[in-house]
Design a protein around this motif. Structure first.
Motif, short mmCIF file in Angstrom:
data_model
loop_
_atom_site.label_atom_id
_atom_site.label_comp_id
_atom_site.label_asym_id
_atom_site.label_seq_id
_atom_site.Cartn_x
_atom_site.Cartn_y
_atom_site.Cartn_z
N MET A 109 56.85 63.77 17.90
CA MET A 109 56.65 64.50 19.17
C MET A 109 55.27 64.26 19.76
SD MET A 109 59.26 65.84 20.35
CE MET A 109 58.65 66.74 21.74
N ASP A 110 54.30 63.96 18.90
CA ASP A 110 52.93 63.80 19.41
C ASP A 110 52.90 62.70 20.46
OD1 ASP A 110 51.82 61.41 17.11
OD2 ASP A 110 53.68 62.54 16.89
N CYS A 141 57.40 73.35 11.05
CA CYS A 141 56.36 72.85 11.96
C CYS A 141 55.88 74.05 12.75
CB CYS A 141 56.87 71.73 12.86
SG CYS A 141 58.00 72.23 14.14
N CYS A 197 50.93 69.17 18.02
CA CYS A 197 51.62 67.99 17.53
C CYS A 197 50.65 66.85 17.31
CB CYS A 197 52.71 67.58 18.51
SG CYS A 197 54.02 68.79 18.60
N CYS A 201 49.63 67.05 13.89
CA CYS A 201 50.69 66.99 12.88
C CYS A 201 51.29 65.59 12.78
CB CYS A 201 51.78 67.99 13.22
SG CYS A 201 53.26 67.73 12.24
N ARG A 202 51.73 65.03 13.89
CA ARG A 202 52.28 63.66 13.95
C ARG A 202 53.44 63.42 12.98
NH1 ARG A 202 48.69 59.85 15.99
NH2 ARG A 202 46.86 60.80 16.98
N ARG A 203 54.20 64.41 12.57
CA ARG A 203 55.22 64.20 11.54
C ARG A 203 56.49 63.60 12.13
NH1 ARG A 203 56.50 69.26 7.70
NH2 ARG A 203 56.02 70.30 9.64
N CYS A 204 56.96 64.17 13.26
CA CYS A 204 58.32 63.81 13.69
C CYS A 204 58.33 62.91 14.92
CB CYS A 204 59.14 65.06 13.96
SG CYS A 204 58.71 65.87 15.49
N ARG A 206 62.14 70.49 20.36
CA ARG A 206 60.77 70.38 19.82
C ARG A 206 59.78 70.05 20.96
NH1 ARG A 206 60.34 68.34 13.59
NH2 ARG A 206 61.73 69.94 12.81
N PRO A 207 58.51 70.45 20.81
CA PRO A 207 57.98 71.34 19.78
C PRO A 207 58.39 72.77 20.05
CG PRO A 207 56.26 70.89 21.38
CD PRO A 207 57.45 70.07 21.80
N PRO A 208 58.49 73.58 19.00
CA PRO A 208 58.85 74.99 19.19
C PRO A 208 57.79 75.68 20.06
CG PRO A 208 58.24 74.57 16.89
CD PRO A 208 58.23 73.25 17.59
N HIS A 266 51.36 73.80 14.74
CA HIS A 266 50.25 72.85 14.78
C HIS A 266 50.25 72.21 16.16
CE1 HIS A 266 50.30 72.88 10.46
NE2 HIS A 266 51.56 72.60 10.48
S1 SF4 Z 1 54.84 66.70 15.52
FE1 SF4 Z 1 54.78 68.29 13.92
S2 SF4 Z 1 54.36 70.21 15.00
FE2 SF4 Z 1 55.07 68.70 16.52
S3 SF4 Z 1 57.27 69.09 16.64
FE3 SF4 Z 1 56.96 67.43 15.17
S4 SF4 Z 1 56.90 68.47 13.18
FE4 SF4 Z 1 56.58 70.03 14.76
#
Ligand code: SF4
Length: 553
Positions: free
Chosen positions: A540-541, A527, A532, A535-538, A234-236, A530
């Motif tokens: 990575m941001d 994902c 990151c 998005c802030r989900r996982c 990640r991120p892709p 976006h």
């Molecule tokens: S923060 Fe969001 S976009 Fe970035 S890797 Fe994680 S899920 Fe994907």
């Protein structure tokens, strides 16, 4: 006990000799890109003498196509680890070179290190054999580490002194380390892949014969909960079309293999394939998704030489696919099968996973209905014509829990249960003409499961297996550990895994949430590109912000 081993020759004309070892056969190595990128980085600098070593299956030792020098004479030996099976081959190669298999017993040069995907997935089962691990995507970062070692070597320092210089560097993991090591990643603001890796060697010996391989994307937006690639990369990120064209033009190959996950998601794919076709360059695609295979695209593939289509179905039922977060549109899948049949492709390869947590008889019942629909789609594709798709070959692998995935806490299926399911699956397939079935061996998959979630205690098992001529059965009998402790139980949330010391950017809490969603059969949206930061989900941001700060220093 430190074994006195012959010190590698010092005089190499002021250059550092480096052995780059891919512990698999040459054919496999030539179809894997990571180490070829490192080879290009190091050989771009005249201060390194780089020789390749592959696994010689017949003699169970390292063999170089570049010279007849023994591996043991190189002061820096770099292993590229890509599969759990590489652990045992690494040990066997060191033993064949009379190199002590424990780094603690080596005491000086050579320095033996490892990199590659396994290095940031879980290097701990083999760590006692290594002086250090490079955790990350290389892109010139490893060349900087090798440079430090070269300076040490040329200035006459000892191996341990050189290691002292290297261990504080970003991405370096050594034994006994307490602080976290951050995975080094190659990334730019636009989620693009700054330098897609590509082949350094084109060979008729390669699994992908005579193909120039080029990376199109790294990581995958879908986040299937059993798949490490969806989380450790990640991120892709995707390559830039112009950059890929430039790389291919420079190599002027007759055939190109496009490497990546879910290639049909890459917005520039059709443009690139049309360009390759106009240039009379043949091509092959590593992976496709059914929802990316519309009629027009399939016609293009059929008319430009593609004869086999490979699709991953994964879970054997809708419930399991949902739980595994497999974004799979059944309607689009069966429409694709109809078109594949109507367009008379030779082979349709389908991949399934058996043994996912919670799998039961009703899932097998649903599988039977799925196979009926599959046959119906194939027949309707034939539309009364003699021929449709000749062969549908089904492969079933066993679910293996992987670090850094939501299913890292999950138990594996038992050997008996897996075998029962494969025989039911096989029987189902045997009632359809032109439908073949094969399944992997449960015993081998469970060993993979043990290695995949192994810790440093598993190193002793590797040494035993090596001593017993690669017999896991004998080794397990003698080993003080218990296989069931690693594969047959569900791990509680608070488990501290060996690989927790590696920071790949994805938050462990996020992974556990996804494990809970698995058990509730709830999906998570992909994902898809976006930033990151939005998005802030996982997690990575935050990780990327820190990476930018590190890269600035
Ligand atoms: S923060 Fe969001 S976009 Fe970035 S890797 Fe994680 S899920 Fe994907």
């Amino acid at each position: 006990m430190t074994t006195k081993i012959p010190a590698p020759a010092r005089e190499w004309g002021g250059r550092l000799p480096v052995a780059l070892v891919f512990p698999e056969e040459e054919s496999q190595a030539l179809s894997t890109l990571g180490w070829q990128g490192v080879y290009r980085e190091l050989t771009a600098d005249n201060g390194f003498i780089v020789e390749r070593y592959f696994w010689d299956r017949r003699n169970n030792q390292a063999l170089s196509p570049d010279s007849d020098r023994r591996l043991g004479i190189f002061p820096l030996i770099c292993f590229s680890l890509n599969f759990e099976g590489d652990y045992l081959r690494l040990i066997n190669m060191l033993r064949a070179e009379d190199l002590p298999v424990r780094s603690a017993d080596r005491g000086d040069w050579p320095l033996i290190m490892a990199g590659g995907p396994i290095a940031f997935l879980n290097p701990f089962p083999v760590l006692p054999s290594l002086d250090f691990v490079f955790v990350g995507e290389s892109e010139d970062r490893f060349a900087k580490i090798a440079l430090i070692i070269r300076e040490s070597w040329l200035s006459g320092q000892s191996g341990p002194e050189a290691l002292k210089q290297v261990s504080p560097r970003p991405g370096i993991l050594i034994q006994g380390q307490r602080h976290k090591v951050r995975k080094q990643i190659s990334y730019d603001q636009a989620n693009l892949l700054p330098s897609p890796v590509h082949s350094s060697f084109i060979s008729s010996k390669a699994v992908f014969r005579d193909s120039f391989l080029v990376e199109i994307n790294r990581g995958c937006p879908y986040g299937c909960r059993f798949c490490a690639a969806g989380f450790i990369y990640r991120p892709p990120r995707s390559a830039h079309l112009a950059r890929v064209k430039k790389i291919i033009q420079a190599a002027a190959p007759r055939k190109v293999g496009l490497v990546g996950t879910a290639l049909t998601d890459w917005p520039d794919l059709k443009q690139l394939l049309a360009w390759l076709h106009r240039k009379k360059i043949k091509f092959s695609l590593a992976s496709m998704r059914a929802d990316g295979l519309d009629r027009t695209f399939l016609e293009f593939l059929r008319n430009t030489g593609t004869r086999t289509i490979t699709l991953a179905v994964e879970g054997i039922s809708r419930t399991l696919r949902t739980a595994a977060n497999k974004h799979f549109d059944e309607e689009k899948f069966f429409t694709a099968v109809e078109n594949i049949s109507d367009l008379r492709f030779n082979t349709l390869k389908l991949y399934f996973i058996l043994g996912l947590p919670g799998e039961n008889l009703s899932d097998l019942d649903e599988l039977a209905l799925f196979l009926e629909k599959l046959e119906k789609a194939r027949q309707s594709g034939k539309g009364g014509k003699q021929k449709g798709v000749d062969l549908i070959s089904i492969s079933a692998s066993m679910f293996v829990p992987k670090p850094w995935t939501p299913l890292q806490w999950a138990p594996m299926d038992s050997e008996q249960s897996f075998q029962e399911k494969t025989s039911v699956f096989k029987k189902m397939c045997s009632s359809y003409r032109g439908l073949t079935f094969k399944a992997e061996k449960a015993s081998a998959a469970r060993i993979q499961g043990l290695l995949s979630r192994g810790d440093q205690k598993v190193h002793d098992l590797l040494l035993l297996a090596s001593e017993y001529g690669d017999s896991w059965r004998k080794a397990l009998k003698t080993w003080t550990g218990k296989m069931e402790d690693y594969v047959d139980r569900e791990f509680p949330a608070e488990t501290c895994f060996a690989w927790d010391i590696i920071d790949i950017g994805v938050d462990k809490k996020y992974l556990f949430q996804e494990w809970k969603k698995y058990n509730l059969a709830l999906m998570t949206s992909p994902c898809d590109h976006h930033p990151c930061s939005q998005c802030r989900r996982c997690g990575m941001d935050g990780f990327l912000q820190e990476q930018e700060r590190v890269d600035r220093t």
